[in-house]
Design an enzyme around this catalytic site. Structure first.
Site, PDB file in Angstrom:
ATOM      1  N   SER B 121     126.328  77.183  82.724  1.00  0.00           N
ATOM      2  CA  SER B 121     127.547  77.305  82.904  1.00  0.00           C
ATOM      3  C   SER B 121     128.466  78.353  82.460  1.00  0.00           C
ATOM      4  CB  SER B 121     128.130  75.894  81.832  1.00  0.00           C
ATOM      5  OG  SER B 121     129.711  76.154  81.527  1.00  0.00           O
ATOM      6  N   TYR B 150     128.710  72.701  73.753  1.00  0.00           N
ATOM      7  CA  TYR B 150     128.008  72.723  74.907  1.00  0.00           C
ATOM      8  C   TYR B 150     127.861  73.957  75.414  1.00  0.00           C
ATOM      9  CZ  TYR B 150     128.469  71.780  80.090  1.00  0.00           C
ATOM     10  OH  TYR B 150     128.239  71.942  81.506  1.00  0.00           O
ATOM     11  N   LYS B 154     124.131  75.736  76.301  1.00  0.00           N
ATOM     12  CA  LYS B 154     123.560  76.161  77.926  1.00  0.00           C
ATOM     13  C   LYS B 154     123.093  77.596  77.409  1.00  0.00           C
ATOM     14  CE  LYS B 154     124.948  72.807  80.851  1.00  0.00           C
ATOM     15  NZ  LYS B 154     123.771  72.158  81.351  1.00  0.00           N
TER      16      LYS B 154
END
Lengths: 328, 328
Positions: B121, B150, B154
């Site tokens: 991401s 998050y 990632k």
């Protein structure tokens, strides 16, 4: 205050413990207790200090106890080294990743937001051809592209610590150590081992092999500067640190030939002549994949400086380890 | 060949599955079996294809089976999303880190060096003040400094995949997706949700709130381009990929006001007028921490291009989701 040093029986851990015990304080607070956690027992002089306690065994098994102990300060130095992690992938994942995560979770569950200094490594840098070549000079914002499992696990640990810090679970600071030279003791299997060996062995009267060309550039830090950086990173305020990202240290950048010339200036031609050139393509390729120049502005703002010269490093080694020096 | 799509019941996973089934081949080989692993069951049209099999439940519990199945190709899209991970740290660590590591270990133990595409991401990028501000333009070598758990998870997953690839355990490729717009379905709680909502809701005849200023720059990718990038990353040779580092994608960079003007051009003034400005400082601060411009040379060399215009994205959404469009 209560301090935990993981890897506290290792070379850097022992020096750090001695430096802290000699100061008596950290961040302006009295050091009342210091736990040295390692696979082996700490040195006798450290165990003789009534503030010191040993925790011998795998760190992973000690994490419940770490959570209960509510340390104020933690220096996390314990790690499987680069060559071990390349030879045994699962060992590296367990020692360097699983164990670090378990330690962080234990410190979080302690609930007292302990301050943590993590010994990361310049091994987070490397080349990723053809996308990236070895950086000619590492800046504070240079993209890490580790080329070993060890470097990968160090980089991942940095990121975990940054996020645990952002969440307020602990107050973490990651410091990227460079090759520490001169290390005392026996030669080890590390690719960087010769960067201590070519000084240590000749000074002890023994021959030593230099596996790389004399014009190979390397980035070094002395044991004293490494310990100083770990303590400074602990005592810095968050504003002084200027960001949560891992801190690159200033490096003494020089050629391997410069190291030998410094050895000759300090200890004489006869000592230097004990080093013979024995090129080793495998080690040459590893060492040339390491960046050799660092421009570490954030560390400089913390007052951290590179060693002034390799002569001064050799002189300090001789003063610190008289037992390891052969009489002329 | 046998394909595993984790997150295979999600929006991007379902589109990817449909695209692959329609092609019939991947990397020149016939697709014989496709397992869609997710917490919920895949869409009925996918389950009607005799090549498709569902694996419903936590991925972590399915890893033993993954090891036995010896997949040739894996698309790892399953993840807890950004807002969930901020609200529940342990959920994110389990879903995005522990599960990814377990999947990688399962693929390694399968022993057939499967090819893995990982949906990373753009959330790996951010600011780390005062050390780093939000990059004005993200280059392929820009330093990731994630500002969410998050994004951290990632980035860590990318590094694990790079090292597993270096070791020859699998053949991994990490692709950093940007905000996918226009997503169909119900509004969700994600901070980026409005970047679909301000188009989807007015087209469905419903009002929609825009929480940021109209001159806010954002970086978008359409569902079609996202799926195309995942497939291209799978089919690229290692030489074409040019390095193991994660791949930034080309972005359509535009202002939120430009999105609304495109909506008006495609669907008319009345539709656009259903969007009202309702500034939300919390969302504004999150969105402005995302880089909005990407200069993605490696992706361009793979033939990946940004969407031509937001009009074309809206038109594709209308064509793909006639059931979600209100009659004029």
């Amino acid at each position: 205050m209560k301090i935990l040093i993981t890897g506290g029986a290792g070379f850097v851990g022992s020096r750090l413990a001695r430096a802290l015990l000699a100061r008596g304080t950290l961040d302006g607070r009295n050091i009342e207790r210091m736990v040295l956690a390692d696979q082996s027992a700490p040195a006798a002089d450290l165990m003789a200090d009534r503030r010191v306690q040993a925790a011998v065994g795998p760190l992973l098994a000690a994490c419940d106890e770490v959570a209960r102990a509510r340390f104020d300060a933690v220096f996390h130095l314990a790690a499987a080294v680069s060559a071990e992690c390349e030879a045994d992938f699962d060992l590296g994942m367990r020692s360097n990743l699983e164990t670090t995560l378990a330690l962080l979770l234990a410190l979080r569950s302690a609930g007292n937001t302990p301050r943590l200094v993590f010994a990361s490594s310049g091994a987070v840098f490397g080349a990723d051809p053809p996308f990236l070549s070895v950086p000619s000079r590492v800046e504070d914002h240079t993209l890490p592209t580790p080329q070993t499992s060890y470097g990968t696990q160090k980089l991942i640990s940095e990121q975990l610590i940054i996020d645990f810090t952002r969440k307020g679970f602990l107050d973490g600071r990651a410091v990227r150590l460079l090759t520490v030279s001169v290390r005392p003791g026996r030669p080890n299997g590390a690719a960087s081992g010769f960067l201590s060996g070519i000084v240590r062995e000749p000074l002890a009267g023994a021959p030593s092999a230099c596996p790389v060309a004399l014009d190979t550039w390397v980035a070094l830090i002395s044991p004293a500067r490494a310990v100083e950086a770990l303590i400074r990173a602990h005592e810095a305020s968050r504003a002084e640190l200027g960001g949560r990202s891992a801190l690159n240290l200033p490096a003494l950048s020089l050629r391997v030939g410069d190291m030998l010339e410094a050895l000759e200036r300090v200890a004489g031609k006869a000592v230097r002549s004990r080093v013979r050139l024995e090129p080793d393509a495998r080690i040459e390729s590893i060492v040339s994949s390491w960046p050799a120049r660092f421009h570490s502005e954030r560390a400089a703002r913390l007052g951290l400086v590179a060693d002034a010269s390799f002569e001064s490093i050799i002189e300090a080694y001789i003063a610190d380890h008289p037992e390891a020096i052969a009489r002329a």
